[in-house]
Every structure is written in structure tokens, then in C-alpha cells.
Design a protein around this motif. Structure first.
Motif, PDB file in Angstrom:
ATOM      1  N   PRO A   1       0.807  -1.230   0.000  1.00 56.27           N
ATOM      2  CA  PRO A   1       0.000   0.000   0.000  1.00 56.27           C
ATOM      3  C   PRO A   1       0.836   1.274   0.000  1.00 56.27           C
ATOM      4  CG  PRO A   1      -0.867  -1.582   1.581  1.00 56.27           C
ATOM      5  CD  PRO A   1       0.454  -2.114   1.118  1.00 56.27           C
ATOM      6  N   ILE A   2       1.999   1.230   0.649  1.00 55.17           N
ATOM      7  CA  ILE A   2       2.878   2.407   0.656  1.00 55.17           C
ATOM      8  C   ILE A   2       3.387   2.694  -0.754  1.00 55.17           C
ATOM      9  CG2 ILE A   2       5.027   3.358   1.561  1.00 55.17           C
ATOM     10  CD1 ILE A   2       4.633   1.652   4.053  1.00 55.17           C
ATOM     11  N   LEU A   3       3.813   1.646  -1.457  1.00 52.98           N
ATOM     12  CA  LEU A   3       4.300   1.822  -2.829  1.00 52.98           C
ATOM     13  C   LEU A   3       3.175   2.253  -3.763  1.00 52.98           C
ATOM     14  CD1 LEU A   3       6.778  -1.182  -3.234  1.00 52.98           C
ATOM     15  CD2 LEU A   3       7.248   1.187  -2.598  1.00 52.98           C
ATOM     16  N   GLN A   4       1.953   1.781  -3.496  1.00 53.96           N
ATOM     17  CA  GLN A   4       0.814   2.219  -4.316  1.00 53.96           C
ATOM     18  C   GLN A   4       0.588   3.719  -4.159  1.00 53.96           C
ATOM     19  OE1 GLN A   4      -2.347  -0.410  -3.006  1.00 53.96           O
ATOM     20  NE2 GLN A   4      -2.109  -1.700  -4.799  1.00 53.96           N
TER      21      GLN A   4
ATOM     22  N   ARG B   1      -2.413   6.220  -5.017  1.00 49.90           N
ATOM     23  CA  ARG B   1      -3.591   5.612  -4.411  1.00 49.90           C
ATOM     24  C   ARG B   1      -3.368   5.541  -2.902  1.00 49.90           C
ATOM     25  NH1 ARG B   1      -4.891  -0.276  -6.421  1.00 49.90           N
ATOM     26  NH2 ARG B   1      -4.833   0.868  -8.405  1.00 49.90           N
ATOM     27  N   MET B   2      -4.104   6.337  -2.161  1.00 48.33           N
ATOM     28  CA  MET B   2      -3.898   6.418  -0.720  1.00 48.33           C
ATOM     29  C   MET B   2      -4.284   5.106  -0.028  1.00 48.33           C
ATOM     30  SD  MET B   2      -2.517   9.207   0.102  1.00 48.33           S
ATOM     31  CE  MET B   2      -2.790   9.142   1.877  1.00 48.33           C
ATOM     32  N   PRO B   3      -3.444   4.624   0.884  1.00 48.13           N
ATOM     33  CA  PRO B   3      -3.794   3.404   1.616  1.00 48.13           C
ATOM     34  C   PRO B   3      -4.901   3.668   2.618  1.00 48.13           C
ATOM     35  CG  PRO B   3      -1.780   4.346   2.495  1.00 48.13           C
ATOM     36  CD  PRO B   3      -2.141   5.160   1.279  1.00 48.13           C
TER      37      PRO B   3
ATOM     38  N   SER C   1       6.628  -6.481  -3.525  1.00 48.85           N
ATOM     39  CA  SER C   1       5.539  -5.503  -3.512  1.00 48.85           C
ATOM     40  C   SER C   1       5.424  -4.800  -4.863  1.00 48.85           C
ATOM     41  CB  SER C   1       5.759  -4.477  -2.394  1.00 48.85           C
ATOM     42  OG  SER C   1       5.739  -5.099  -1.123  1.00 48.85           O
ATOM     43  N   LEU C   2       6.559  -4.447  -5.454  1.00 47.99           N
ATOM     44  CA  LEU C   2       6.539  -3.878  -6.800  1.00 47.99           C
ATOM     45  C   LEU C   2       5.938  -4.866  -7.788  1.00 47.99           C
ATOM     46  CD1 LEU C   2       9.990  -2.068  -7.180  1.00 47.99           C
ATOM     47  CD2 LEU C   2       7.725  -1.004  -7.136  1.00 47.99           C
ATOM     48  N   TYR C   3       6.271  -6.121  -7.617  1.00 49.46           N
ATOM     49  CA  TYR C   3       5.727  -7.180  -8.467  1.00 49.46           C
ATOM     50  C   TYR C   3       4.202  -7.228  -8.355  1.00 49.46           C
ATOM     51  CZ  TYR C   3       4.288 -12.008  -9.417  1.00 49.46           C
ATOM     52  OH  TYR C   3       3.622 -13.127  -9.845  1.00 49.46           O
ATOM     53  N   ILE C   4       3.691  -7.144  -7.142  1.00 50.13           N
ATOM     54  CA  ILE C   4       2.253  -7.202  -6.931  1.00 50.13           C
ATOM     55  C   ILE C   4       1.550  -6.027  -7.602  1.00 50.13           C
ATOM     56  CG2 ILE C   4       0.462  -6.986  -5.154  1.00 50.13           C
ATOM     57  CD1 ILE C   4       2.263  -8.638  -3.317  1.00 50.13           C
TER      58      ILE C   4
END
Length: 312
Positions: A114-117, A123-125, A173-176
């Protein structure tokens, strides 16, 4: 009844994934880490290639989207590259930390994503994800602490393996994040093959680079530790669980699936206890409990949509 059957299948997948930490840890005394990853995903790529070949012969699949949109090649490659980076850091890190800590540290990807998003996708977590981040960070504090000296003073000391494993969680996380985009544009079987193939090729390349730089010598002993680990990770984990997850995850909600997958570090700790005789002191147990609690909070209270691309 189908609901329980679907959940049982995903619990079994999670148990298998939890066992990969112990299996890999045992094998790393007989094979260099990146060579292990390369062979593991070469096995998976071979199986997926055979599957695609027979599927194409039966259904005459031509994948026209790749003929009209060549950018999909780069997208599939990038997804495989992030996957390679995740496994490279996780596996190399596993040489310098325990299988138990590796499982819990890898599980932090649930709160890193969520932080990377927020950074990459604006996109705010959710508040649940933010709460999970705080609890996980507290858990990492305890995981990295140990008592030393006659007064049992707390000392914070993240080991090299812990840092490398956290870096692996970052790349996973980047992969996801990229999975969500790639899964909407590329056929599932092509994505599976591209991920395993790119991971295998880059792992072999990195193995030679690490040997050339004398960071890690390139070696392999085909003994009773390596062969079972390659069979377990390459076929049972990478291929077998992919089939099960693809077939049964669609029968339950993404949130419930995420909760089941959160059991992976728990299974890794239990299996490491019996196979590697790894033990955690009271501080480590508190840290692991907090990490798991943070992951569960992120899963229960978070609102992010889960991806359905199988884990390999």
C-alpha cells in the motif's frame, strides 16, 4: 461444501509456500543461492512451456494481443524482473538469517505494497493498512532486538540477511503492483511462463556475476539436500500450487484468500522448528506475533483489491 474445499486447497498452498523457506535454507549449504533460483524456475518454465505447447495444439491459441501491442512484451518482462529481484534478495538473505525470520520479514510485503501504491499509483492506503504498517514496524523492532550482557540489555541489530530479506519484500511488492496491470492485458499462461523464464535467466546471470566478483562462489553438490529442495520448490511449490490456486481461489473472496495467505510465515516458523530446530527467544516471539498481527490488520481492515495471479 465447495467453500470449505476451496479454502482447504488454499490453506494447503500456503503450507507448501511456508515449507519453501526451510527447504531452501537446507539446500544452500550445497548450492549457491542464485544457481538454486535459476534451476528452480527453469524446471517451472519447462513445465509451463509443455503446458502451453499442448494447449496451443488443442485449442489453436495464437495470442493476437502480442501481435498488435508489442508493449506487452516489456510489461511481461518487467513483471518477471521484479519477481527475480524479490527471489534473489530473499534467497541470498536466507543464507544470513533464519527461515523463521525470513518468512515473517517476507510477509511484510502486505503492508509495504500500500505504501508503494501511494508513491507510484497515487492511491492512498486505507486506515487499516496504515495501522498494519505501524504494528509491523513495531514487530520488526522486536525481531531485530536481542538481549546481551549480564544485564540482558536490549540491542537493536538488523543482520545482513534481515536487510536483504526486507529488500526482497520491497521488490515483491513492486511485483504485486505490476501484476494488476499485466493480468488485465496479458494471457495468464504467457504471464506464468514469462515470469518463471525471466527469473531463471537473470538468476543464472547473477550467479556468474556473484562468482566473478567473489561475493558468492558458484558451486553445486547434487546431494540429498539439493535434489529434494529443487523438486519441492520447482515442481510442488511453483507448479503444483499454481494449479491449485488458479482452480480454487476464484471460489472465495479476495479478502478471505488474503487472510489464508497470511498464514505463510506461521507455517514457515512451525516447519523451521521441526526441520531446522530453529528457536525464537521471547523477544523474537513478540516480534513475530506483532508482524503477523500487523499483516492481519492490513488484510482485515484494508480495502485494496487482491490480485488473482498465482504465486510461483
Amino acid at each position: 461444501m465447495n467453500k470449505y474445499k476451496n479454502e482447504a486447497a488454499l490453506i494447503f498452498c500456503t503450507l507448501i509456500w511456508g515449507g519453501t523457506f526451510s527447504a531452501t535454507k537446507l539446500s544452500l549449504v550445497s548450492i549457491s543461492s542464485c544457481l538454486f533460483i535459476g534451476i528452480r524456475f527453469a524446471i517451472a518454465s519447462f513445465v509451463f512451456l509443455i503446458y502451453i505447447y499442448f494447449k496451443n495444439r488443442k485449442e489453436q491459441v495464437s495470442y493476437p494481443e502480442f501481435k498488435t501491442n508489442r508493449s506487452l512484451y516489456f510489461l511481461a518482462f518487467l513483471l518477471g524482473f521484479w519477481m527475480f529481484m524479490g527471489f534473489a534478495f530473499e534467497t541470498i538473505g536466507l543464507k544470513y538469517t533464519t527461515a523463521t525470520k525470513s518468512g515473517f520479514l517476507t510477509g511484510t510485503l502486505v503492508v509495504i505494497t500500500p505504501i508503494l501504491q501511494t508513491i507510484f499509483l497515487k492511491r492512498m492506503p486505507s486506515s487499516g493498512n496504515l495501522l498494519g504498517v505501524i504494528v509491523v514496524m513495531l514487530g520488526l523492532f522486536f525481531l531485530s532486538a536481542e538481549s546481551r550482557g549480564e544485564n540482558n540489555e536490549f540491542v537493536i541489530s538488523l543482520q545482513t540477511g534481515d536487510v536483504l530479506t526486507l529488500a526482497g519484500a520491497f521488490f515483491f511488492s513492486l511485483y504485486i503492483i505490476y501484476v494488476d496491470k499485466a493480468s488485465k492485458s496479458c494471457p495468464l499462461d504467457i504471464l506464468l511462463l514469462s515470469q518463471t523464464l525471466v527469473t531463471s535467466i537473470f538468476s543464472f546471470m547473477l550467479a556468474f556475476v556473484l562468482d566473478w566478483t567473489e561475493f558468492e562462489p558458484l558451486f553445486i553438490k547434487m546431494d540429498s539436500k539439493v535434489m529434494p529442495a529443487l523438486f519441492y520448490n520447482g515442481l510442488i511449490s511453483s507448479v503444483g500450487t499454481t494449479f491449485l490456486q488458479t482452480k480454487y481461489q476464484k471460489g472465495i473472496s479476495p479478502t478471505r484468500a488474503g487472510l489464508i495467505f497470511s498464514l505463510e510465515p506461521v507455517f514457515s516458523a512451525i516447519l523451521a522448528y521441526f526441520t531446522l530446530e530453529e528457536r525464537l527467544d521471547s523477544i523474537g516471539l513478540i516480534g513475530c506475533s506483532l508482524v503477523l498481527t500487523g499483516v492481519l490488520l492490513a488484510e482485515l481492515l484494508g480495502r485494496e483489491k487482491k490480485s488473482k495471479i498465482p504465486k510461483v
